[in-house]
Design a protein around this motif. Structure first.
Motif, short mmCIF file in Angstrom:
data_model
loop_
_atom_site.label_atom_id
_atom_site.label_comp_id
_atom_site.label_asym_id
_atom_site.label_seq_id
_atom_site.Cartn_x
_atom_site.Cartn_y
_atom_site.Cartn_z
N LEU A 272 -3.06 11.77 -3.39
CA LEU A 272 -3.10 10.80 -4.49
C LEU A 272 -4.48 10.75 -5.17
CD1 LEU A 272 -1.26 7.81 -2.72
CD2 LEU A 272 -0.25 9.61 -4.14
N PRO B 83 3.94 7.02 -6.76
CA PRO B 83 3.28 8.25 -6.29
C PRO B 83 3.44 8.45 -4.78
CG PRO B 83 1.67 6.52 -6.68
CD PRO B 83 2.98 5.98 -7.16
N HIS C 218 -9.79 -0.39 5.21
CA HIS C 218 -9.86 -1.68 4.53
C HIS C 218 -9.82 -2.85 5.51
CE1 HIS C 218 -9.59 0.02 0.46
NE2 HIS C 218 -8.84 0.95 1.04
N ILE D 236 -14.99 5.87 -1.57
CA ILE D 236 -15.39 4.69 -0.80
C ILE D 236 -15.48 5.02 0.69
CG2 ILE D 236 -14.38 3.09 -2.48
CD1 ILE D 236 -12.07 2.63 -0.45
N PHE D 237 -16.07 4.06 1.42
CA PHE D 237 -16.24 4.19 2.88
C PHE D 237 -17.04 5.44 3.24
CE2 PHE D 237 -11.75 2.07 3.27
CZ PHE D 237 -12.28 0.85 2.86
N GLU E 242 -10.64 7.34 -1.37
CA GLU E 242 -10.79 6.64 -2.64
C GLU E 242 -10.14 5.27 -2.49
OE1 GLU E 242 -9.54 9.15 -5.89
OE2 GLU E 242 -10.79 10.82 -5.16
N PRO E 243 -10.41 4.36 -3.40
CA PRO E 243 -9.90 3.00 -3.19
C PRO E 243 -8.40 2.94 -2.89
CG PRO E 243 -11.45 3.00 -4.99
CD PRO E 243 -11.27 4.43 -4.59
N HIS E 244 -7.61 3.76 -3.54
CA HIS E 244 -6.16 3.67 -3.40
C HIS E 244 -5.62 4.69 -2.41
CE1 HIS E 244 -7.03 6.86 -6.09
NE2 HIS E 244 -5.84 7.33 -5.90
N CYS E 245 -6.45 5.54 -1.84
CA CYS E 245 -5.92 6.51 -0.88
C CYS E 245 -6.94 6.93 0.16
CB CYS E 245 -5.34 7.74 -1.59
SG CYS E 245 -6.53 8.80 -2.40
N GLY E 246 -6.44 6.99 1.38
CA GLY E 246 -7.26 7.44 2.50
C GLY E 246 -6.51 8.51 3.26
N ILE F 64 -13.75 -3.44 6.78
CA ILE F 64 -14.68 -4.16 5.91
C ILE F 64 -14.26 -5.63 5.86
CG2 ILE F 64 -15.36 -2.13 4.58
CD1 ILE F 64 -13.51 -3.09 2.35
N ARG G 152 0.83 -1.20 0.00
CA ARG G 152 0.00 0.00 0.00
C ARG G 152 0.87 1.26 0.00
NH1 ARG G 152 -5.48 1.65 -0.55
NH2 ARG G 152 -5.91 3.39 0.85
N LEU G 153 0.68 2.10 -0.98
CA LEU G 153 1.46 3.33 -1.08
C LEU G 153 0.69 4.46 -0.44
CD1 LEU G 153 2.67 3.02 -4.80
CD2 LEU G 153 3.78 2.15 -2.72
N GLN G 154 1.32 5.11 0.55
CA GLN G 154 0.61 6.15 1.29
C GLN G 154 1.65 7.01 2.02
OE1 GLN G 154 -3.75 6.66 1.68
NE2 GLN G 154 -2.41 5.46 0.43
#
Lengths: 590, 590
Positions: free
Chosen positions: B174, A334, A413, B194-195, B165-169, A416, A319-321
């Motif tokens: 991003l 990114p 994530h 999402i969520f 969003e799916p790829h970022c929280g 859920i 997971r990229l964050q």
């Protein structure tokens, strides 16, 4: 879907480099040569990852259902259970004369951890059978053994343990289930039992219920409880399955987790039962298996933590964050992966250092059981009896906390159900409750085990730690031995507080029992880590090719010592504050 | 089914005897006279117990469902929502000009705790609306305020916050959702979120989505994010609801808990949106509400702990199991109630002392928000900004742990869904995750808030504790002040460690951030308990008629000081061990 890879290398390290099991003089341990254990662990790992893991989420989502009195397990469970039987996994540590392989509990524990990690709800079907078979092995007549054990060792028939009733769980003296003696020597068992794991299902030809009940006219309370074998199907003279016995499923409980296991309300209506062991000595018969059964539950705590941790690591790498504050680590992407962030590391290190330390403690406990049973070693028996509530209570409490940490790595994530992290938390939660809720473990530890045999076993434990530390006085072990000494002193101070104050008022001991259990657990994990550090240093000194593996062990051991062991001071402070503040309020002031 | 009784007496004690709110010189606080707040709290308590509590289990078991694009809430929710609107509970602390009652956040927080405790999933529908309305209030044009606020304050229309969003929280830079400017000044918003809590449902005429999106050509990353109002239904010129906008529900998430709240995947397909606040300043607009929103989530942690605790107490008084070792307490019964046992007391006291201390901390936080907003008090604003991550992170972590303790009191009955104890645990879990996962709270605290304005606010906090302790040097307060001093010293030492080591390597601060958040939380609860002890002593000295109430407060305060505060030493030890051990491993060594 979550994945699981059996930690075979970590297990082999414990078996052969830390415990040096194959070098120990315990009957049967000579078979535990590295090549052999490697082969067993590898095969078991394949079953865990390939067969059981994919069914874990299925079991959670589909659950069990009761239709017209018949319990159906989740899709795929039946076929997987056949594979377990065919592979001979069900009787690994059972006697050869009943079809088992007579392996040590130590190896059975390693394999059990894998199966439990991969699918706890599924593995409980054979776990309960193992427990029931062990009770028959220990207390059954030759005829009973011959009748039930071959079928139970192979899991053609499964087993259950029936203790709890709606109004009593911990306090079984209140039990109402009755067993009326019949002219032919059998009994008619009537009553209701609840929370019966693997109570009924569609995966075996027969279910052998072990049921605690009272024979009318016997002693009051817990001293009048006897244990009975009550098969779901009566048997013909040749041992084959015949008519249905008077036992039925009242309901399947809706639970927080372990949905794949059928937790049943069982109704006994003049069901034919057979006395197992001595009349009115049912609790003793049940308690014979207690050390092993509770070690098995402690193992579940560790197993769920391991499975959850593995998935947290995968997510943290993928997971990229955000960006590493000390410098970008993934310049082409990114963002950087979660695992660069110190607080994610803190969480993963808490998990990893618990898991590997706990496994060291668990394997040591299994070894002590083998020493007690196979070598008749009374000291080992005393030590494992003392530590059993710690293994059960500490490993399941901490194991649960670790699944929560692992779930947290996933953020939203994790909440859920899609990623399976919630299931680890929900499944792990039960291990703190069943097989004696953890508060009862703490009570057992402080109220019974500490003072057992004049306090001999806890003194032996302190002596063991002390002499271990003495033998490790080199500089290279200082990072591990000094914290262990401090933690051990805290444990001794707590014991001293109980001795000095518990005589006046037992509540001074009992109010600190839960903290004592955790304090004790930390000392055991500190000891387990010191041993692993020692083995890692030795391997490195001997020029091990895989230096990274051993250096990782050392770094993880250091983390546990510096960041987890300081909890002992807090537990001691809580203990030494005594009972007065705990008991200060009237019951109606809450 | 679990029950809930609003803790009105404890709340009144905090409002009037500890905080002395009606005596404070904050605009609007003069209205908070004891008779008035008592009436509000009593009425709110009735709604909580009578209307919301019975629907809590229903919401959990029935959940929400999506049929042909329409989201249906659980049976009874719609009717209850009508009652909330009719009772005027939705706009308690909103401005009168938009139909609210302009009450202080302090009173809104007390009422919010009740509703949340009774039914978290339900209360979130109006909680999210409140958050969205606050954003429009702070950043909207006069026209936007006039268009949306009256309907949102009354909850005829509800609101949502669309960030993830799916790829970022956490790392919203991003983000991919786009907002294309249109000739008429509106935007076409497209993307997937999402969520989204309360994302869609059948309880309101319209749903006003606040959506973060990027306007093409704007700055990269987080600096190019803007906030948009995207209504589910477009509006006619007269403000009435017209055609459907381009926003639809992709799915309802299957979650661990809060099943009664519709957590949606929201798809925006050229939906018409209106810029809220300044272009590219969307994050700032979102953050304006952050202190209040995060305090609200911290409150949820406390609220679930309170509800779970109340039911644990009822069970502990009713369930007969075992005997008091110091002498039978229920001679006419077959056993004594659970509550006689010291380890059950330990659990209940841990819960009670957390809950009442946390409420003191929470109310103080709400008061600071009022001071900041209503009196323009910059120091109060700085202090609440500093403590917001602590309120959110500590209260939700501990609140969750307390629901687990409460569930444990029920033994096996806590694990089955029948008694509702599992739901408290599953619902409480989300508060550790949403509104910024607790690891992000810790990062915010240590990475941003500590050093904000040259460290002025944390220095002010230390000074506050120090001068409070100085003013309480009598013997009667010694049990409370001495532990608070020690805990505060630990917090100062931790801050010092960060200052001395964080400059060299920020990881030395970040690796300790989570422990720092908990250390800080304990100091705040220690302070809150010292204040409550002081108020209780004063009441007793003044001859209070209900002496038991105040003596119970003192006993509970003593418990927290002796048994909970020692955690600060452990957190400090972890912090001072630094980052090296946390960061020792390569990412692939996990």
């Amino acid at each position: 879907m979550p994945s699981y890879t059996a930690p075979t290398k970590d297990m082999a390290f414990l078996l052969h480099e830390v415990l040096k099991a194959d070098k120990l003089n315990i009957p049967g341990y000579d078979e535990l040569e590295p090549d052999f254990t490697a082969a067993v662990l590898e095969e078991a790992g394949k079953v865990a990852s390939g067969v059981l893991t994919p069914l874990n989420v299925v079991g959670d989502q589909e659950g069990c259902r009761l239709e017209n009195g018949v319990v159906y397990t989740p899709p795929g469970f039946k076929e997987a259970f056949e594979q377990m039987k065919e592979g001979g996994w069900t009787g690994l540590d059972m006697p050869e004369e009943f079809g088992g392989q007579n392996m040590p509990v130590l190896l059975g524990t390693a394999v059990g951890e894998m199966f439990s990690a991969a699918n706890q709800a599924f593995t409980m079907y054979q776990g309960l059978t193992h427990g029931a078979a062990s009770a028959i092995l220990a207390h059954g007549t030759d005829e009973q053994k011959a009748t039930y054990l071959p079928k139970m060792v192979s899991c053609e028939w499964t087993g259950t343990m029936n203790l709890t009733e709606p109004h009593c769980g911990t306090d079984l003296g209140l039990m109402r289930t009755k067993a009326e003696p019949q002219d032919d020597g059998s009994y008619k068992v009537s009553g209701q039992k609840i929370f019966i794991s693997a109570g009924d299902h569609d995966m075996s030809e027969n279910v052998i219920h072990l049921v605690l009940a009272k024979i009318p006219g016997g002693p009051e309370g817990i001293k009048g409880v006897s244990l009975f074998i009550v098969p779901k199907f009566n048997l013909n003279e040749d041992g084959s399955v015949s008519s249905r016995n008077g036992v039925s499923v009242g309901n399947i409980e809706q639970k927080m987790g372990i949905h794949g296991n059928s937790t049943c309300v069982m109704n006994y209506d003049e069901a034919t039962g057979y006395l197992l062991g001595d009349m009115h000595k049912g609790m003793r018969a049940m308690f014979t298996m207690m050390n092993e059964a509770r070690l098995g539950v402690g193992m579940q705590g560790l197993a769920q933590a391991e499975a959850a941790y593995q998935n947290a690591v995968i997510y943290a790498r993928d997971r990229l964050q955000g960006r590493d504050v000390t410098g970008v680590k993934n310049p082409d992407g990114p963002a950087d992966p979660l695992i660069v962030h110190p607080d994610i590391r803190r969480s993963l290190m808490d998990q990893k250092s618990f898991i590997e330390g706990a496994r060291g403690f668990l394997f040591w406990g299994a070894l002590l059981i083998d020493q007690a049973h196979r070598s008749g070693d009374k000291e080992a028996d005393g030590l494992i009896s003392l530590m059993t509530p710690v293994l059960k209570g500490f490993l399941t409490d901490q194991g649960f906390d670790m699944t929560v940490l692992a779930q947290q790595v996933y953020g939203g994530h994790g909440y859920i159900e899609e990623h399976g992290m919630s299931q680890f938390v929900r499944d792990a939660r039960i291990a703190q409750i069943y097989e004696g809720a953890n508060g009862v473990q703490a009570l057992d530890l402080v109220g019974r085990k500490l003072a057992a045999d004049g306090g001999k076993h806890v003194m032996a434990f302190f002596e063991l730690i002390k002499s271990y530390c003495k033998g490790q006085d080199g500089d290279e072990m200082k990072d591990f031995i000094e914290p262990l000494k401090t933690a051990s002193k805290h444990l001794q101070a707590a014991s001293m507080f109980f001795m000095q104050n518990g005589m006046k008022n037992p509540n001074h001991a009992l109010a600190g029992s839960y903290d004592f259990m955790h304090l004790f657990g930390h000392v055991c994990l500190g000891y387990a880590w010191a041993q692993q550090a020692r083995a890692a240093l030795d391997a490195l000194a001997n020029g091990a090719t895989d230096a990274t593996f051993y250096e990782t062990k050392l770094a993880t051991a250091r983390y546990y010592m510096a960041r987890r062991l300081p909890a002992t001071g807090m537990h001691l402070a809580r203990i030494e504050s005594g009972a007065d503040m705990v008991m200060a309020l009237d019951a109606d002031a809450f």
